[in-house]
Every structure is written in structure tokens, then in C-alpha cells.
Scaffold this motif. Sequence first.
Motif, PDB file in Angstrom:
ATOM      1  N   VAL A   1       0.963  13.177  -8.727  1.00  0.00           N
ATOM      2  CA  VAL A   1       2.259  13.224  -9.409  1.00  0.00           C
ATOM      3  C   VAL A   1       2.013  13.399 -10.904  1.00  0.00           C
ATOM      4  N   PRO A   2       2.658  14.386 -11.539  1.00  0.00           N
ATOM      5  CA  PRO A   2       2.454  14.625 -12.972  1.00  0.00           C
ATOM      6  C   PRO A   2       2.947  13.457 -13.829  1.00  0.00           C
ATOM      7  N   ASP A   3       2.318  13.277 -14.986  1.00  0.00           N
ATOM      8  CA  ASP A   3       2.673  12.186 -15.891  1.00  0.00           C
ATOM      9  C   ASP A   3       4.141  12.216 -16.302  1.00  0.00           C
ATOM     10  N   GLU A   4       4.740  13.420 -16.432  1.00  0.00           N
ATOM     11  CA  GLU A   4       6.156  13.505 -16.814  1.00  0.00           C
ATOM     12  C   GLU A   4       7.036  12.853 -15.759  1.00  0.00           C
ATOM     13  N   GLU A   5       6.670  13.007 -14.504  1.00  0.00           N
ATOM     14  CA  GLU A   5       7.427  12.387 -13.419  1.00  0.00           C
ATOM     15  C   GLU A   5       7.162  10.882 -13.363  1.00  0.00           C
ATOM     16  N   ILE A   6       5.915  10.489 -13.565  1.00  0.00           N
ATOM     17  CA  ILE A   6       5.582   9.060 -13.569  1.00  0.00           C
ATOM     18  C   ILE A   6       6.364   8.349 -14.667  1.00  0.00           C
TER      19      ILE A   6
ATOM     20  N   PRO B   1       0.806  -1.222   0.000  1.00  0.00           N
ATOM     21  CA  PRO B   1       0.000   0.000   0.000  1.00  0.00           C
ATOM     22  C   PRO B   1       0.842   1.275   0.000  1.00  0.00           C
ATOM     23  N   GLU B   2       2.103   1.180   0.426  1.00  0.00           N
ATOM     24  CA  GLU B   2       2.985   2.350   0.470  1.00  0.00           C
ATOM     25  C   GLU B   2       3.680   2.622  -0.862  1.00  0.00           C
ATOM     26  N   LEU B   3       3.347   1.862  -1.897  1.00  0.00           N
ATOM     27  CA  LEU B   3       4.010   1.959  -3.197  1.00  0.00           C
ATOM     28  C   LEU B   3       4.046   3.395  -3.706  1.00  0.00           C
TER      29      LEU B   3
ATOM     30  N   VAL C   1       1.379   3.463 -11.543  1.00  0.00           N
ATOM     31  CA  VAL C   1       0.857   4.614 -12.295  1.00  0.00           C
ATOM     32  C   VAL C   1      -0.377   5.183 -11.596  1.00  0.00           C
ATOM     33  N   GLU C   2      -1.326   4.320 -11.278  1.00  0.00           N
ATOM     34  CA  GLU C   2      -2.545   4.767 -10.591  1.00  0.00           C
ATOM     35  C   GLU C   2      -2.218   5.318  -9.203  1.00  0.00           C
ATOM     36  N   ALA C   3      -1.314   4.648  -8.495  1.00  0.00           N
ATOM     37  CA  ALA C   3      -0.948   5.098  -7.145  1.00  0.00           C
ATOM     38  C   ALA C   3      -0.328   6.490  -7.179  1.00  0.00           C
ATOM     39  N   LEU C   4       0.537   6.752  -8.162  1.00  0.00           N
ATOM     40  CA  LEU C   4       1.172   8.066  -8.267  1.00  0.00           C
ATOM     41  C   LEU C   4       0.188   9.135  -8.728  1.00  0.00           C
ATOM     42  N   ARG C   5      -0.681   8.787  -9.664  1.00  0.00           N
ATOM     43  CA  ARG C   5      -1.693   9.765 -10.107  1.00  0.00           C
ATOM     44  C   ARG C   5      -2.609  10.155  -8.956  1.00  0.00           C
ATOM     45  N   ALA C   6      -2.950   9.196  -8.099  1.00  0.00           N
ATOM     46  CA  ALA C   6      -3.806   9.484  -6.944  1.00  0.00           C
ATOM     47  C   ALA C   6      -3.135  10.470  -5.987  1.00  0.00           C
TER      48      ALA C   6
END
Length: 159
Positions: A111-116, A73-75, A103-108
Motif C-alpha cells: 500500500v502506498p504511503d499516500e494511502e497509509i 493478524p488481519e489488520l 503502517v508496517e502491515a500496510l507497507r508489507a
Amino acid sequence: MTDPCAVAHGESAPPEAGRVLVAVFDSPVAEYLLRYGEDLGYETILVDPAGETTAIPALDERADVVVTNHHRPELGAQLQAALAQPARWIGVLGNPRHPGPHVEALRALGVPDEEIARVHRPVGLNIGSRTPPEIAIATLAGLLADRNDRPGGFAFPAP
């Protein structure tokens, strides 16, 4: 400059690597990554929210970060912390036939797509690895190939 042949034959010491390997989440793969990483001259660090080092430490361009469990969950939070720093390389283990949950975890987390897009997945060389030691070897071989601007595999430029 150090002669690579002399180093390979044990006639001279290898140059100081100056590399840092961060394995995120305690796992069997992380254990082998850190063990083999030390043999390759990496300064190794294990980060796990349930362990001694619970947060990503300060990193610079010498650091390679490998997230060894994409089900935790901390991903998102761990990747967000790594992306906030100038780490040289950041990757997440996982089957390339399935979408990466990072990807989903970072978007939530906003985090901008460029960073992802800085997050590599899959990681390592495609050698058909299945076991934790094989996955660690493939991952480290991929990191070395990337650091040395090589494609990996058995293709070599003509002399």
C-alpha cells in the motif's frame, strides 16, 4: 432546515443522518461503538474475519471505519480493503505513545504511503479515556467533531 433547538427539546425529529459506522474486529470497544453509534443515527456494521460479516462491505463517502484491535493478524488486509474504497474516515485505535503496527502491515501489502496516510491514529478526542465505553465515546465525539468541521473540546466561537 431543521432547527437544532427544536431537535434538542424533542419538538421535531432530527434530520436523516445518512452515516455509516463500520467497527472492524469484535471487541468490547466495538460493542460500545456500535451501540452508541446507533443512538447517534449511524447505520452500524461489525466486520470480523471470525464472525458473520468477514469482509469490509462496499462503502461510500458516508462511511467511518474504526479498527478496534491493532494486534490482529488481519489488520493490514482489513485496512487495505477499507482504503480501496472512498470511505470518509478510517482510523485505528491504539496508544499514541507507540508506533502504529498498521503502517508496517500496510507497507508489507504494497500500500502506498499516500494511502497509509489516510489512516488516523490515534482516534477520538483526548479525554483520558481508559475503559471500552469511554474509548467509544471519545471516538464517536471525535468523528462527530470531524464531520461537523469542529476541533472538539470546550472552545467555541464567539456569538
